[in-house]
Design a protein around this motif. Structure first.
Motif, mmCIF file in Angstrom:
data_model
loop_
_atom_site.group_PDB
_atom_site.id
_atom_site.type_symbol
_atom_site.label_atom_id
_atom_site.label_comp_id
_atom_site.label_asym_id
_atom_site.label_seq_id
_atom_site.Cartn_x
_atom_site.Cartn_y
_atom_site.Cartn_z
ATOM 1 N N ILE B 206 0.847 -1.193 0.000
ATOM 2 C CA ILE B 206 0.000 0.000 0.000
ATOM 3 C C ILE B 206 0.886 1.247 0.000
ATOM 4 N N VAL B 208 0.974 4.970 1.513
ATOM 5 C CA VAL B 208 0.287 5.763 2.540
ATOM 6 C C VAL B 208 1.334 6.518 3.368
ATOM 7 N N LEU B 216 -4.778 5.724 12.246
ATOM 8 C CA LEU B 216 -5.571 4.507 12.073
ATOM 9 C C LEU B 216 -5.174 3.466 13.120
ATOM 10 N N VAL B 219 -7.013 4.080 16.182
ATOM 11 C CA VAL B 219 -8.408 3.614 16.097
ATOM 12 C C VAL B 219 -8.437 2.110 16.359
ATOM 13 N N TYR B 220 -7.584 1.373 15.662
ATOM 14 C CA TYR B 220 -7.565 -0.082 15.843
ATOM 15 C C TYR B 220 -7.118 -0.455 17.244
ATOM 16 N N PHE B 357 1.505 2.090 12.027
ATOM 17 C CA PHE B 357 0.191 1.539 12.370
ATOM 18 C C PHE B 357 0.327 0.528 13.511
ATOM 19 N N PRO B 391 0.835 -4.122 3.506
ATOM 20 C CA PRO B 391 -0.496 -3.685 3.936
ATOM 21 C C PRO B 391 -0.677 -3.780 5.449
ATOM 22 N N PHE B 392 -1.597 -2.993 5.968
ATOM 23 C CA PHE B 392 -1.931 -3.058 7.397
ATOM 24 C C PHE B 392 -2.540 -4.415 7.695
ATOM 25 N N GLU B 393 -2.205 -4.933 8.865
ATOM 26 C CA GLU B 393 -2.734 -6.242 9.247
ATOM 27 C C GLU B 393 -3.348 -6.179 10.633
ATOM 28 N N TRP B 394 -4.385 -6.974 10.830
ATOM 29 C CA TRP B 394 -5.011 -7.069 12.151
ATOM 30 C C TRP B 394 -5.601 -8.463 12.313
#
Lengths: 352, 605
Positions: B206, B208, B216, B219-220, B357, B391-394
């Motif tokens: 990504i 960004v 973000l 938020v997470y 992040f 990419p962001f991971e969760w």
């Protein structure tokens, strides 16, 4: 010595309030302030007010800055969480605490050094935001813990203990709070428990930025001839605009006394009624401009106006301004707060 | 003529406020869409309109996303900086300029290739509105560049469509201007030696900026209270938090599961964070160095009173008015030891937006678990530049770890509670939130002057016992923070390099440059303070260790020397601190020069 707690033994015949607590349950540790300090009378008034209001002690959070006054939250409500924060910065800590859990009652205790000098900025912004809390300043016009310097509320011309004359103009926190949008503004005197206890009760029932300035003479450094914050001076120059009765909404309506001449009734959010027996000529505490005018007028004559000076029973709180959920933010967990991996995959897709 | 495919540097010199930023960003994105990694950087002034600004794009199929150093193609659109911009071009490189008004030969260099496009002239001919003439000039050179470098026009036109989605009145003239520029170049110029060729090296990554990622991450990570004060370069962290909260944390009735306060200053910001943390909400602030300076008294209180707080520090050049739009790693010491008394704070050093992040969310967990302030040490380079990253991971199963908080049931069951007792031997005490239980668990919070049960005490032994426990807690933290990342060289090396944060992408390329000339080197990227023991081991295992930092005083070196009682001679600093992001060439050149000096010494011995 505050590390010596008061004995927990209670006399079995001590009267309990509606939530099952005795007056002793609202006490704190033994005060370390000087004998005769006005601040201790204020602590006693807070204890009395909370007991009479049937507030469970753990529903209150006490916060303070630094100074003699800021030590006092250790001396009342020993079963409440307390926080002795940073000099002049308690308002921000209280704001953050209130944002975290809107269900508790927040009691901020500060002094004239803490609020009118180093903390004037935070005091101002706390009031203008409408943070729901009681903010009580124990105002003696002097720095006690550092032994006798003038504070910013000391009147021009007042004399220090060693004869020094203050030449700076005073800051009147009551006028300032009114200007900045506090929705409940009162002033009282630590030596007038009959006036102070109902005022604290009314303040705790009010929703919004609530300010009480309590003149509290310093027996060690500011209780001599020439001081405008001494017991004698305040007693001689105190003009009370009204006397207050607090009638809690949950009490049967028949308990109220019939209205009489010079009484103004104000209904609060929770249905409680404040009955103001005006001692001044037609004083209406709902008129903000009139209140400002009245205070300034008497101030010019060297008189301290006490009583409930202003109330806006329709005031909005900071949470209402921000539009936060009814559930306290500190009770929201992963499920309520985390958008989860699927939402993240969508965000990732927009970033390619 | 300089020739390169998918491996070069383009720099745009513009005037800020002229609308160049979106055109330049589009250029970078178009190359990305062709599957070729790019690392763009804004080098901008503390100003709204009229001062010089640059946009540098590293194009690298090999995936090097840091600054390389040097410029292969300069798009010189700013007369104010003309001389310096021309001077920066590599020998045999290229210069694209607005040739509407002829310039004397003395304005150029004989050793570079000069390409003129009558940009203003074309704009004047095709557009009447002065604002349009100004804005579309940028799109016009984009058209020219696409022809010169071989950037597929369809990709740019698609991006323009996306950018002005739903605004055909804007999309249309932009596409027209792009074609105008491209057609003019095709009719009058020839492609140059630098070439973009479609590849497949971007993958699912990504693109960004770090501040968005950090917002973000909060938020997470479950932050519900954000108190902040505007300060470059951190402002967009709070803005991103608000944007994502509005989307994800608003109930159908429009109520917010978050509170954002733009405070009156940084002191109030951190005060609110401390108040919220004390009261059991996850809270953070975003700031930069001057803000941290203002926060230091509260940071000390939070350390001693053991209150969770997360601080996103987007570092910049100091001091107050210093260099707000330039990057540095110069707050390492002021954050690690922020405040009076014996204080130490946890610092996390993300390398890119993906880690910004992760570490922001992690910081909220760590702050709760350790009951202490935790800093996420971003800087302007990561925070305000878009970066290609994984990419962001969760994980679906991930739950917030609120640390040692006694519940009403614990208290009701008679579980003993003393706020500052070390019952688990890890230095981390149990806490209660206000309002938990009617009779049990209340305590009075102060900095020190307390015993293990939070009673008032000025006794020396009580103070010492508490301070020793805080040290134990800090040792516990070593294993909880992100561990260093080691990249061994191809052969077991005598030489090692320590680095951290935004130096990472330049370091990757520098390592390759060094290896190419026969200097294999082991790399260790430090990701947190307190330093795990493995950092000390790395220093001991290597004959010589370099430490790359973007500050003047080698602040992380001071911290390493101090915390591990190392011999300062064991750490050779390589420092870059002019406010621009460090380059690969700078690192490689310094280390090569140091090697060369060694060899001279060895021969002399």
């Amino acid at each position: 010595m505050t590390y010596i707690a008061k004995p927990k033994l209670h006399h079995p015949s001590l009267q309990k309030n509606a939530v099952g607590f005795t007056r002793r349950d609202y006490e704190g540790r033994v005060s370390t302030l000087c004998a005769g300090c006005g601040h201790d009378s204020i602590s006693a008034a807070i204890i009395q007010a909370c007991w009479e209001l049937d507030i469970e002690p753990h529903r209150v959070a006490k916060l303070s800055g630094i100074g003699c006054s800021s030590k006092t939250p250790d001396y009342f409500l020993g079963q409440s969480h307390g926080f002795n924060t940073v000099h002049g910065r308690m308002p921000s800590v209280l704001t953050g605490a209130q944002l975290a859990n809107r269900e508790l009652l927040y009691f901020g205790v500060s002094g004239d050094g803490d609020s009118a000098s180093i903390g004037l900025g935070q005091f101002a912004h706390l009031m203008r935001r409408g943070v729901n809390m009681v903010y009580l300043v124990e105002n003696n016009g002097v720095y006690g813990l550092t032994k006798g310097q003038f504070s910013a509320t000391a009147d021009a011309g007042s004399k220090g203990k060693k004869g020094a004359v203050n030449t700076d103009n005073p800051i009147d926190l009551v006028s300032l709070a009114l200007l900045l949008g506090a929705s409940f503004v009162a002033r009282s005197f630590s030596g007038d428990k009959a006036q102070l206890v109902p005022l604290i009760k009314a303040a705790m029932l009010h929703r919004g930025a609530t300010f009480i300035d309590v003149i509290s003479p310093c027996v060690a450094f500011n209780n001599h001839a020439g001081s405008t914050r001494s017991y004698d001076y305040v007693r001689a120059h105190n003009e009370a605009v009204n006397r207050l009765d607090v009638i809690e909404g949950r009490e049967p309506i028949e308990a109220e006394q019939p209205a009489e001449g010079g009484v103004t009734e104000v209904t609060l959010h929770d249905g409680s009624t404040l009955r103001l027996r005006s001692t001044g000529p037609d004083y209406d505490p709902r008129d903000r401009l009139e209140a400002m005018n009245f205070i300034a007028h008497h101030q010019a004559q060297g008189e301290l106006v006490t009583g409930l000076l202003y109330i806006n029973p329709e005031a909005q709180t900071y949470h209402q301004h921000l539009g936060t959920v009814a559930t306290p933010l500190n009770k929201l967990g992963t499920r309520e707060l985390c958008p989860g991996p699927a939402a993240l995959a969508k965000i990732n897709a927009t970033l390619r | 003529m300089l020739t390169a495919t998918n491996d070069f540097v383009v720099k745009f010199a513009n005037v800020n406020g002229s609308g160049s930023a979106s055109a330049n960003e589009l250029f970078a994105k178009a190359i990305l869409r062709m599957g070729v990694p790019v690392g763009p950087r804004n080098i901008f002034p503390s100003n709204i309109q009229g001062l010089p600004t640059w946009y540098e794009v590293r194009v690298s199929e090999a995936g090097f996303l840091g600054r390389r150093g040097g410029v292969d193609l300069m798009v010189a659109m700013n007369p104010q900086t003309w001389a310096a911009d021309v001077a920066e071009v590599e020998a045999d490189g290229y210069l694209l300029y607005d040739a509407t008004k002829p310039l004397p030969a003395s304005a150029f260099r004989p050793d570079i290739h000069v390409i003129g496009m009558p940009l203003s002239g074309l704009c004047a001919k095709h557009y009447n509105d002065p604002r349009q003439r100004q804005l579309l000039k940028n799109v016009l050179y984009l058209g020219g560049l696409s022809y010169l470098l071989g950037v597929e026009p369809e990709v740019i036109e698609q991006l323009l469509g996306e950018q002005y989605q739903g605004k055909p009145q804007l999309a249309e003239p932009n596409v027209q201007a792009f074609r105008l520029g491209r057609d003019w170049a095709a009719a009058n110029l020839a492609p140059i030696g630098l070439h973009v060729q479609r590849a497949d090296r971007v993958g699912d990554r990504i693109f960004v900026d770090g501040n968005t990622a950090a917002g973000l991450g909060c938020v997470y990570g479950g932050a519900t209270v954000c108190a902040w004060y505007p300060i470059t370069p951190s402002t967009s962290v709070a803005e991103a938090f608000e944007k994502y909260c509005r989307k994800f944390r608003t109930t159908p009735e429009g109520e917010k599961k978050y509170a954002i306060v733009q405070a009156e200053d940084e002191i109030a910001s951190i005060g609110m964070v401390v108040g919220a943390g004390w009261n059991g909400a996850r809270a953070f602030t975003a700031t930069s160095g001057p803000g941290v300076s203002l926060m230091t008294e509260f940071l000390g209180l939070a350390h001693f009173a053991e209150i969770p707080a997360t601080i996103i520090n987007v570092q910049r050049g100091g001091p107050s008015t210093g260099m707000p739009t330039r990057t540095q790693q110069a707050d390492v010491l002021s954050c690690a030891y922020a405040s009076h008394g014996d204080t130490k704070h946890v610092l996390l050093f993300p390398e890119d937006p993906a880690e910004a992040f992760e570490f922001s969310a992690l910081a909220l967990d760590l702050a709760d678990r350790l009951q202490t302030p935790v800093f996420v040490m971003l800087d302007l380079d990561i925070g305000m530049n878009q970066r290609l990253c994984r990419p962001f991971e969760w994980q679906e199963s991930r739950h917030y770890d609120r640390g040692k908080v006694m519940s009403v049931d614990d208290l009701e069951a008679g579980k003993p509670f003393g706020r500052y007792r070390d019952v688990d031997g890890d230095g981390i005490p149990w806490r209660t939130w206000p309002g938990t239980h009617p009779q049990r668990g209340a305590f009075f919070t102060r900095g020190t002057s307390k015993n293990a049960d939070a009673g008032y005490s000025e006794r020396g032994p009580d103070y010492v016992q508490n301070m020793e426990r805080l040290l134990r807690k800090f040792v516990t933290a070593r294993a909880m923070v992100p561990q260093p990342v080691v990249k061994p060289g191809p052969r077991p090396g005598r030489y090692g390099i320590l680095y951290y944060g935004s130096t990472s992408p330049a370091m990757d390329e520098a390592a390759q440059m060094l290896e190419a000339v026969g200097f294999p080197i082991d790399l260790m990227r430090i990701r947190a303070f307190p330093f795990p023991e493995s950092v000390r081991d790395f220093v001991r295992q290597h004959e010589r260790v370099y430490l790359i930092e973007q500050n003047r005083d080698a602040q992380l070196r001071t911290l390493l020397v101090n915390e591990f009682e190392l011999d300062p001679a064991d750490l050779h600093p390589v420092l870059h601190y002019d406010g621009t992001p460090i380059t690969a060439r700078y690192i490689a050149d310094r280390i090569r020069a140091s090697f060369a000096a060694d060899h001279v010494e060895e021969r002399a011995a």
